[in-house]
Design a protein around this motif. Sequence first.
Motif, PDB file in Angstrom:
ATOM      1  N   VAL A 176     -55.717  60.113 -39.749  1.00 52.78           N
ATOM      2  CA  VAL A 176     -56.241  61.147 -38.869  1.00 52.78           C
ATOM      3  C   VAL A 176     -57.310  61.940 -39.614  1.00 52.78           C
ATOM      4  N   TYR A 177     -58.454  62.118 -38.954  1.00 48.39           N
ATOM      5  CA  TYR A 177     -59.583  62.871 -39.514  1.00 48.39           C
ATOM      6  C   TYR A 177     -59.786  64.138 -38.695  1.00 48.39           C
ATOM      7  N   GLU A 178     -59.793  65.276 -39.355  1.00 44.72           N
ATOM      8  CA  GLU A 178     -59.994  66.545 -38.666  1.00 44.72           C
ATOM      9  C   GLU A 178     -61.473  66.744 -38.340  1.00 44.72           C
ATOM     10  N   PRO A 179     -61.777  67.624 -37.371  1.00 44.79           N
ATOM     11  CA  PRO A 179     -63.185  67.926 -37.080  1.00 44.79           C
ATOM     12  C   PRO A 179     -63.893  68.448 -38.333  1.00 44.79           C
ATOM     13  N   ARG A 193     -77.224  66.291 -42.001  1.00 47.25           N
ATOM     14  CA  ARG A 193     -75.856  66.768 -41.865  1.00 47.25           C
ATOM     15  C   ARG A 193     -75.593  67.134 -40.408  1.00 47.25           C
ATOM     16  N   ARG A 194     -74.491  66.654 -39.875  1.00 47.92           N
ATOM     17  CA  ARG A 194     -74.111  66.958 -38.502  1.00 47.92           C
ATOM     18  C   ARG A 194     -72.638  67.305 -38.448  1.00 47.92           C
ATOM     19  N   ARG A 195     -72.308  68.183 -37.520  1.00 49.68           N
ATOM     20  CA  ARG A 195     -70.919  68.570 -37.347  1.00 49.68           C
ATOM     21  C   ARG A 195     -70.383  67.999 -36.037  1.00 49.68           C
ATOM     22  N   SER A 196     -69.172  67.488 -36.109  1.00 46.12           N
ATOM     23  CA  SER A 196     -68.475  67.010 -34.921  1.00 46.12           C
ATOM     24  C   SER A 196     -67.211  67.827 -34.737  1.00 46.12           C
ATOM     25  N   ASP A 197     -67.011  68.312 -33.513  1.00 43.18           N
ATOM     26  CA  ASP A 197     -65.811  69.091 -33.218  1.00 43.18           C
ATOM     27  C   ASP A 197     -64.668  68.224 -32.716  1.00 43.18           C
ATOM     28  N   ALA A 198     -64.852  66.909 -32.725  1.00 45.76           N
ATOM     29  CA  ALA A 198     -63.810  65.992 -32.267  1.00 45.76           C
ATOM     30  C   ALA A 198     -62.955  65.535 -33.448  1.00 45.76           C
ATOM     31  N   ALA A 199     -61.677  65.383 -33.189  1.00 40.72           N
ATOM     32  CA  ALA A 199     -60.781  64.776 -34.166  1.00 40.72           C
ATOM     33  C   ALA A 199     -60.741  63.273 -33.907  1.00 40.72           C
ATOM     34  N   VAL A 200     -60.498  62.506 -34.967  1.00 44.74           N
ATOM     35  CA  VAL A 200     -60.523  61.040 -34.875  1.00 44.74           C
ATOM     36  C   VAL A 200     -59.284  60.474 -35.552  1.00 44.74           C
ATOM     37  N   THR A 202     -57.615  56.500 -36.584  1.00 44.54           N
ATOM     38  CA  THR A 202     -57.701  55.037 -36.583  1.00 44.54           C
ATOM     39  C   THR A 202     -56.287  54.490 -36.732  1.00 44.54           C
ATOM     40  N   TRP A 203     -56.024  53.368 -36.055  1.00 47.51           N
ATOM     41  CA  TRP A 203     -54.678  52.785 -36.131  1.00 47.51           C
ATOM     42  C   TRP A 203     -54.784  51.283 -36.309  1.00 47.51           C
ATOM     43  N   ASN A 204     -54.303  50.823 -37.477  1.00 46.55           N
ATOM     44  CA  ASN A 204     -54.075  49.391 -37.719  1.00 46.55           C
ATOM     45  C   ASN A 204     -55.306  48.523 -37.495  1.00 46.55           C
ATOM     46  N   ASN A 205     -56.500  49.078 -37.732  1.00 44.61           N
ATOM     47  CA  ASN A 205     -57.754  48.339 -37.512  1.00 44.61           C
ATOM     48  C   ASN A 205     -57.892  47.817 -36.084  1.00 44.61           C
ATOM     49  N   GLU A 206     -57.127  48.415 -35.140  1.00 45.37           N
ATOM     50  CA  GLU A 206     -57.166  47.971 -33.749  1.00 45.37           C
ATOM     51  C   GLU A 206     -57.610  49.058 -32.792  1.00 45.37           C
ATOM     52  N   LEU A 207     -57.291  50.317 -33.117  1.00 38.20           N
ATOM     53  CA  LEU A 207     -57.590  51.415 -32.215  1.00 38.20           C
ATOM     54  C   LEU A 207     -58.401  52.495 -32.918  1.00 38.20           C
ATOM     55  N   LEU A 208     -59.365  53.028 -32.180  1.00 44.29           N
ATOM     56  CA  LEU A 208     -60.100  54.219 -32.601  1.00 44.29           C
ATOM     57  C   LEU A 208     -59.872  55.258 -31.510  1.00 44.29           C
ATOM     58  N   VAL A 209     -59.294  56.392 -31.889  1.00 41.55           N
ATOM     59  CA  VAL A 209     -58.924  57.436 -30.937  1.00 41.55           C
ATOM     60  C   VAL A 209     -59.767  58.672 -31.202  1.00 41.55           C
ATOM     61  N   ILE A 210     -60.363  59.225 -30.168  1.00 33.15           N
ATOM     62  CA  ILE A 210     -61.187  60.428 -30.282  1.00 33.15           C
ATOM     63  C   ILE A 210     -60.614  61.482 -29.351  1.00 33.15           C
ATOM     64  N   GLY A 211     -60.309  62.659 -29.899  1.00 33.32           N
ATOM     65  CA  GLY A 211     -59.725  63.736 -29.106  1.00 33.32           C
ATOM     66  C   GLY A 211     -60.254  65.089 -29.531  1.00 33.32           C
ATOM     67  N   GLN A 212     -59.775  66.135 -28.880  1.00 35.17           N
ATOM     68  CA  GLN A 212     -60.284  67.476 -29.139  1.00 35.17           C
ATOM     69  C   GLN A 212     -59.645  68.129 -30.357  1.00 35.17           C
ATOM     70  N   SER A 213     -58.491  67.628 -30.782  1.00 31.55           N
ATOM     71  CA  SER A 213     -57.803  68.252 -31.920  1.00 31.55           C
ATOM     72  C   SER A 213     -56.969  67.198 -32.639  1.00 31.55           C
ATOM     73  N   PRO A 214     -56.596  67.463 -33.909  1.00 31.53           N
ATOM     74  CA  PRO A 214     -55.721  66.530 -34.622  1.00 31.53           C
ATOM     75  C   PRO A 214     -54.396  66.307 -33.909  1.00 31.53           C
ATOM     76  N   ASP A 215     -53.853  67.359 -33.288  1.00 33.59           N
ATOM     77  CA  ASP A 215     -52.578  67.200 -32.582  1.00 33.59           C
ATOM     78  C   ASP A 215     -52.700  66.217 -31.424  1.00 33.59           C
ATOM     79  N   GLU A 216     -53.843  66.230 -30.736  1.00 33.47           N
ATOM     80  CA  GLU A 216     -54.027  65.311 -29.607  1.00 33.47           C
ATOM     81  C   GLU A 216     -54.063  63.863 -30.066  1.00 33.47           C
TER      82      GLU A 216
END
Length: 371
Positions: A176-179, A193-200, A202-216
């Motif tokens: 899990v990567y924080e914003p 340099r750029r800032r992203s407010d999305a949390a990211v 990765t799971w098992n080299n199969e899924l990339l998940v993008i959400g608004q917070s680490p909890d999501e």
Amino acid sequence: MDNRGRRRVWLVVAAMLFVVAAVLMFTGQGEAPTPETPKVEFPRRMRAPERERAERRRTLVLPVQVDAGTKPERQRPRDPVLAALPRGEGKTAVVIEANALRHSPIGELLLDCLMRDGGKRLEELRNLSGVDPLQDLDRLVITDEGMMLSGNFANAKFKELLGERVSMDYGEGARVYEPGEMTVTRPDGSTVRRRSDAAVATWNNELLVIGQSPDEVKAVVDRVEGRGPDEPPAIGEGSTYGEMYGVLSVEQLARLLPKEQAELAQRIRDVAQNVELHVDASGDVAMVAEVRGANGDEVTDLGKTLGAALSMARIKAQAEGEKDLAQLLDFARVQPDGTSFKLEMAVPLDVIQQRLAFCKEERQAAEATER
């Protein structure tokens, strides 16, 4: 509308038909079907290739929790993408079968549009991310919580792209990567340099998940790894047919309507409970949207209201000579069915081919310039 404007309209229609269909079906622009209109196959149920596809995707086997003195139950393998979806009713989750769409007739047209610059941007994306969208991407999922991509990400450069962010291992196979800020390399080799407010995540080299917070994004991983709520996902395996499919929350659907349709939007909120979408793009592009509600009479009345809106707009479209918009709804019709009704819409492939012919011409011109 000038030629450039028409091109933009048809690019959007081809790429995101399920969104355009939702807007057009409720603004009611179009013409009635004529006897000469060719037949189109609408997505109404799973077909053999889609059942086989669903079976191949059952790759996730959760560890069995064994209690003393009890015999462990055999766990049925699951599709990790479906396991990752939100739980409960009233959610939005739409799946785009990117790989299937890529190899469909409309996918070839969209590829021409993507390659109008000779493939430069696509090559930049490959070099930057380590992912080839034409080969490695399988599905794209849009939900209330964010977005997910599934596929083969073994060569993805996630650590290089996100390495500057605060990150942590999570669960059995996720990170899990924080914003935060990140360094992006430009095509000319310079960096910014750029800032992203999305949390990211990765799971098992199969899924990339993008959400608004680490909890999501952690909640998505929890669902994949069996720690989520004991409820069925928003999309069941039996509903995974078409090149696009899913469910829209009633609130999301109501928001698609223009301001002048505020009364209709409120009726949808009051009557409908759930909207299920299926789009078939294996030939002609055809969509079925099924709207369900608890009260059969109210749902039937809502369907009649939408049908009347289509009829009124038919006169307007003909009077104003809006032929392009009218073609989009040549097949539009509402079919009441007790506590639900279905709205069907289709765009013949030859119509899309005509509207997107400029993409192939511009792609060939760009490739000729590179030679």
